[in-house]
Write a protein that holds these residues in place. Structure first.
Motif, PDB file in Angstrom:
ATOM      1  N   MET A   1       0.843  -1.196   0.000  1.00  0.00           N
ATOM      2  CA  MET A   1       0.000   0.000   0.000  1.00  0.00           C
ATOM      3  C   MET A   1       0.879   1.246   0.000  1.00  0.00           C
ATOM      4  O   MET A   1       1.833   1.333   0.768  1.00  0.00           O
ATOM      5  CB  MET A   1      -0.899   0.000   1.237  1.00  0.00           C
ATOM      6  N   THR A   2       0.582   2.189  -0.885  1.00  0.00           N
ATOM      7  CA  THR A   2       1.284   3.467  -0.937  1.00  0.00           C
ATOM      8  C   THR A   2       0.319   4.571  -0.538  1.00  0.00           C
ATOM      9  O   THR A   2      -0.762   4.705  -1.117  1.00  0.00           O
ATOM     10  CB  THR A   2       1.824   3.745  -2.347  1.00  0.00           C
ATOM     11  N   ALA A   3       0.701   5.353   0.442  1.00  0.00           N
ATOM     12  CA  ALA A   3      -0.177   6.397   0.959  1.00  0.00           C
ATOM     13  C   ALA A   3      -0.436   7.481  -0.084  1.00  0.00           C
ATOM     14  O   ALA A   3       0.447   7.845  -0.853  1.00  0.00           O
ATOM     15  CB  ALA A   3       0.451   7.019   2.208  1.00  0.00           C
ATOM     16  N   ARG A   4      -1.644   7.988  -0.105  1.00  0.00           N
ATOM     17  CA  ARG A   4      -1.920   9.223  -0.830  1.00  0.00           C
ATOM     18  C   ARG A   4      -1.339  10.369  -0.006  1.00  0.00           C
ATOM     19  O   ARG A   4      -1.279  10.295   1.215  1.00  0.00           O
ATOM     20  CB  ARG A   4      -3.426   9.411  -1.028  1.00  0.00           C
ATOM     21  N   GLY A   5      -0.895  11.434  -0.694  1.00  0.00           N
ATOM     22  CA  GLY A   5      -0.201  12.473   0.033  1.00  0.00           C
ATOM     23  C   GLY A   5      -0.623  13.880  -0.303  1.00  0.00           C
ATOM     24  O   GLY A   5      -1.299  14.131  -1.314  1.00  0.00           O
ATOM     25  N   LEU A   6      -0.205  14.804   0.537  1.00  0.00           N
ATOM     26  CA  LEU A   6      -0.357  16.240   0.302  1.00  0.00           C
ATOM     27  C   LEU A   6       0.740  16.967   1.050  1.00  0.00           C
ATOM     28  O   LEU A   6       1.400  16.395   1.929  1.00  0.00           O
ATOM     29  CB  LEU A   6      -1.727  16.755   0.740  1.00  0.00           C
ATOM     30  N   ILE A   7       0.946  18.213   0.683  1.00  0.00           N
ATOM     31  CA  ILE A   7       1.999  19.041   1.273  1.00  0.00           C
ATOM     32  C   ILE A   7       1.360  20.206   2.017  1.00  0.00           C
ATOM     33  O   ILE A   7       0.428  20.841   1.517  1.00  0.00           O
ATOM     34  CB  ILE A   7       2.958  19.552   0.173  1.00  0.00           C
ATOM     35  N   ILE A   8       1.851  20.463   3.218  1.00  0.00           N
ATOM     36  CA  ILE A   8       1.413  21.614   4.002  1.00  0.00           C
ATOM     37  C   ILE A   8       2.409  22.738   3.740  1.00  0.00           C
ATOM     38  O   ILE A   8       3.587  22.630   4.080  1.00  0.00           O
ATOM     39  CB  ILE A   8       1.365  21.294   5.508  1.00  0.00           C
ATOM     40  N   ASP A  81       3.251   1.562   3.108  1.00  0.00           N
ATOM     41  CA  ASP A  81       2.452   0.972   4.194  1.00  0.00           C
ATOM     42  C   ASP A  81       1.602   1.993   4.936  1.00  0.00           C
ATOM     43  O   ASP A  81       1.321   1.822   6.128  1.00  0.00           O
ATOM     44  CB  ASP A  81       3.362   0.234   5.185  1.00  0.00           C
ATOM     45  N   GLY A  82       1.206   3.042   4.267  1.00  0.00           N
ATOM     46  CA  GLY A  82       0.357   4.038   4.899  1.00  0.00           C
ATOM     47  C   GLY A  82      -0.866   4.347   4.056  1.00  0.00           C
ATOM     48  O   GLY A  82      -0.955   3.961   2.893  1.00  0.00           O
ATOM     49  N   GLU A  83      -1.800   5.057   4.667  1.00  0.00           N
ATOM     50  CA  GLU A  83      -2.991   5.520   3.951  1.00  0.00           C
ATOM     51  C   GLU A  83      -2.857   6.981   3.545  1.00  0.00           C
ATOM     52  O   GLU A  83      -3.348   7.381   2.492  1.00  0.00           O
ATOM     53  CB  GLU A  83      -4.233   5.350   4.830  1.00  0.00           C
ATOM     54  N   LEU A  84      -2.219   7.777   4.391  1.00  0.00           N
ATOM     55  CA  LEU A  84      -2.136   9.216   4.158  1.00  0.00           C
ATOM     56  C   LEU A  84      -0.752   9.704   4.554  1.00  0.00           C
ATOM     57  O   LEU A  84      -0.282   9.429   5.661  1.00  0.00           O
ATOM     58  CB  LEU A  84      -3.211   9.946   4.966  1.00  0.00           C
ATOM     59  N   LEU A  85      -0.099  10.432   3.652  1.00  0.00           N
ATOM     60  CA  LEU A  85       1.223  11.023   3.887  1.00  0.00           C
ATOM     61  C   LEU A  85       1.088  12.536   3.903  1.00  0.00           C
ATOM     62  O   LEU A  85       0.597  13.127   2.936  1.00  0.00           O
ATOM     63  CB  LEU A  85       2.201  10.598   2.793  1.00  0.00           C
ATOM     64  N   ILE A  86       1.532  13.151   4.984  1.00  0.00           N
ATOM     65  CA  ILE A  86       1.536  14.610   5.096  1.00  0.00           C
ATOM     66  C   ILE A  86       2.993  15.074   5.122  1.00  0.00           C
ATOM     67  O   ILE A  86       3.763  14.675   5.988  1.00  0.00           O
ATOM     68  CB  ILE A  86       0.795  15.081   6.354  1.00  0.00           C
ATOM     69  N   VAL A  87       3.345  15.912   4.145  1.00  0.00           N
ATOM     70  CA  VAL A  87       4.697  16.448   4.025  1.00  0.00           C
ATOM     71  C   VAL A  87       4.675  17.909   4.454  1.00  0.00           C
ATOM     72  O   VAL A  87       3.972  18.723   3.841  1.00  0.00           O
ATOM     73  CB  VAL A  87       5.227  16.331   2.584  1.00  0.00           C
ATOM     74  N   ALA A 224      -8.242  15.147   3.928  1.00  0.00           N
ATOM     75  CA  ALA A 224      -7.862  13.820   3.431  1.00  0.00           C
ATOM     76  C   ALA A 224      -8.299  13.626   1.987  1.00  0.00           C
ATOM     77  O   ALA A 224      -7.609  12.969   1.204  1.00  0.00           O
ATOM     78  CB  ALA A 224      -8.469  12.739   4.324  1.00  0.00           C
ATOM     79  N   GLY A 225      -9.419  14.236   1.626  1.00  0.00           N
ATOM     80  CA  GLY A 225      -9.922  14.105   0.261  1.00  0.00           C
ATOM     81  C   GLY A 225      -9.063  14.810  -0.775  1.00  0.00           C
ATOM     82  O   GLY A 225      -9.160  14.507  -1.975  1.00  0.00           O
ATOM     83  N   LEU A 226      -8.232  15.763  -0.345  1.00  0.00           N
ATOM     84  CA  LEU A 226      -7.329  16.445  -1.281  1.00  0.00           C
ATOM     85  C   LEU A 226      -6.182  15.545  -1.729  1.00  0.00           C
ATOM     86  O   LEU A 226      -5.608  15.756  -2.799  1.00  0.00           O
ATOM     87  CB  LEU A 226      -6.713  17.683  -0.623  1.00  0.00           C
ATOM     88  N   ALA A 227      -5.801  14.588  -0.892  1.00  0.00           N
ATOM     89  CA  ALA A 227      -4.567  13.829  -1.094  1.00  0.00           C
ATOM     90  C   ALA A 227      -4.611  13.032  -2.395  1.00  0.00           C
ATOM     91  O   ALA A 227      -5.661  12.557  -2.825  1.00  0.00           O
ATOM     92  CB  ALA A 227      -4.330  12.901   0.087  1.00  0.00           C
ATOM     93  N   ARG A 228      -3.437  12.893  -3.002  1.00  0.00           N
ATOM     94  CA  ARG A 228      -3.302  12.159  -4.257  1.00  0.00           C
ATOM     95  C   ARG A 228      -2.134  11.182  -4.144  1.00  0.00           C
ATOM     96  O   ARG A 228      -1.194  11.395  -3.378  1.00  0.00           O
ATOM     97  CB  ARG A 228      -3.041  13.128  -5.425  1.00  0.00           C
TER      98      ARG A 228
END
Length: 453
Positions: A1-8, A81-87, A224-228
């Motif tokens: 599993m590869t997490a979907r992500g977004l950047i702050i 191995d994640g669902e959501l990645l926040i950078v 969470a819905g923004l993540a890609r």
């Protein structure tokens, strides 16, 4: 599993990115989300807070110091191995150095290269509808950087909020949070940034409060819905950012020596190395079973008296150095010298394995990316190798000593900064923090040599 992500991201440092990033991480973890975190650029302190909030390591992703292959490999690890990645971006989203496209070190480079949307944090204290003009300036500023939503921080009132939300939504951006001004949520700071995570009083209680803050004031489902899914290359595996310094590594780890990049530790363990931690502040010598000793950066200036009194540590370090390599980065380099002046100007005796002396009383900030050419074989690489990294310290050299220099430095633009650091026998050190070796021959040949620019 590869997490979907977004950047702050944000327009500048001090906008509240770290506080709100921690709030989101803690809240998503509380909800049972397999949350992951990363930090753009060179930073030791924020990733440690990320790790406390997520329960897992937070890697640094640095587009200047790391080759595209290295960056892609580490981004893949961060998302694994994640669902959501926040950078969390460093400084302002577009803040970096003058460099070839995509290699500036800015958080925007990651947004473009990994195809991750940006959630923009705006500190709206002292402004109202003008916040929409700031947000509009970010839209379309750089190709491939998508501003997907906004969080408003440090609001004064509901009236303040309503005026800004209306103006920002009018330019087509969703507002996914509005956080009131409240200094109780701030993390304590000191001269190199935030206090370390391990030193924060009642850290887990603070993270719980931040999770409450996120639940009350952020649209977590919308965020969470923004993540890609990140755009990750399927090319050959990259070389590790840094070769292991030895098979059994004695690593100083305590409040004085804590600045070690997680991607180094991961790569060393993956290569089959054993890492044996010891505490100089507890007067522990490096373990005898090890074949190399690494003293990371940290805050030796805050513990100079305790280090000077640590007789077992200093004697054991000298004994170790008689037959095996010892390397110190920044604070570790200070501890290897003959003396260290604390903030009050009191001189404390250090290990004396190198001949320089440093002072925190005579402070001068040194900050920036560095490209280092190694002048001899050391634990960070072979003679002639190029290493990319950075300096960030307030301490100054008050006696450069009599040792041979360790590296020849240039800055991010290729300007020659001259020789730096020291080496004597099997002992080496410098203020320079290593991030990644230049493993791509084209990268090495294309980069300017010291003095060429």
């Amino acid at each position: 599993m590869t997490a979907r992500g977004l950047i702050i991201g944000a327009p500048r440092s001090g906008s509240g990115k770290t506080t709100l990033t921690l709030a989101m991480l803690a809240a998503f973890r509380r909800r049972g989300v397999a949350i992951r975190a990363a930090k753009s650029g060179p930073d030791y302190i924020d990733p440690a807070f990320h790790a406390a909030a997520t329960g897992g390591p937070s890697l640094n992703l640095d587009s200047w110091a790391m080759s595209p292959a290295q960056l892609g490999a580490l981004a893949s690890e961060a998302a694994a191995d994640g669902e959501l990645l926040i950078v969390e971006s460093a400084m302002g989203l577009f803040d970096g150095v003058a460099a070839e496209p995509g290699r500036s070190g800015a958080g925007a480079d990651l947004a473009a290269s990994l195809g991750l949307p940006v959630l923009l944090v705006l500190d709206v204290s002292g402004q109202s509808q003008t916040a929409a003009a700031v947000a509009r300036g970010f839209i379309g500023h750089a190709p491939g950087v998508q501003i997907a939503g906004v969080v408003l921080n440090r609001l004064a009132s509901d009236r303040h909020r309503s005026g800004i939300v209306q103006a920002i939504e009018a330019i087509g951006l969703p507002v996914l949070g509005a956080v009131p001004r409240d200094e109780r949520y701030a993390v304590p700071e000191r001269h190199l940034g935030l206090v370390q995570a391990d030193e924060h009083p009642a850290l887990h209680a603070h993270l719980d409060r931040l999770a409450d803050l996120a639940e009350a004031h952020l649209d977590l489902d919308g965020i969470a819905g923004l993540a890609r899914s990140p755009a990750l290359s399927a090319g050959p595996a990259a070389e590790p950012p840094m070769p292991p310094p030895g098979q059994r590594i004695a690593l100083a780890r305590d409040a004085a020596f804590s600045f070690i990049y997680p991607h180094h530790l991961q790569a060393w363990r993956r290569a089959g190395c054993e890492i044996h931690a010891f505490s100089p502040l507890a007067d522990e010598p490096p373990p005898e079973l090890c074949d190399v000793c690494w003293l990371p950066g940290g805050y030796p200036e805050l513990h100079a008296g305790a280090l000077a009194a640590a007789g077992r540590f200093k004697a054991g370090l000298r004994r170790f150095a008689a037959s095996r390599p010892v390397h110190g980065e920044c604070g570790g380099y200070m501890a290897l010298g003959e003396g260290l002046e604390d903030a009050s100007g009191v001189r404390h005796e250090m290990a004396g394995l190198l001949s320089h002396s440093t002072s925190f009383a005579r402070r001068k900030m040194n900050l920036g990316y560095r490209r280092a050419r190694l002048l001899a074989q050391t634990p960070i690489g072979a003679a002639g190798a190029f290493i990319r990294g950075h300096e960030f310290h307030y301490a100054s050299l008050i006696d450069p000593g009599r040792d041979e220099p360790l590296v020849s430095l240039s800055d991010a633009q290729g300007r020659d900064l001259g020789p730096a650091g020291g080496r004597r026998g099997q002992v080496s050190g410098a203020f320079f923090h290593a991030i990644a070796a230049e493993s791509d021959p084209q990268e090495t040949s294309a980069a300017a040599e010291p003095g060429e620019v």
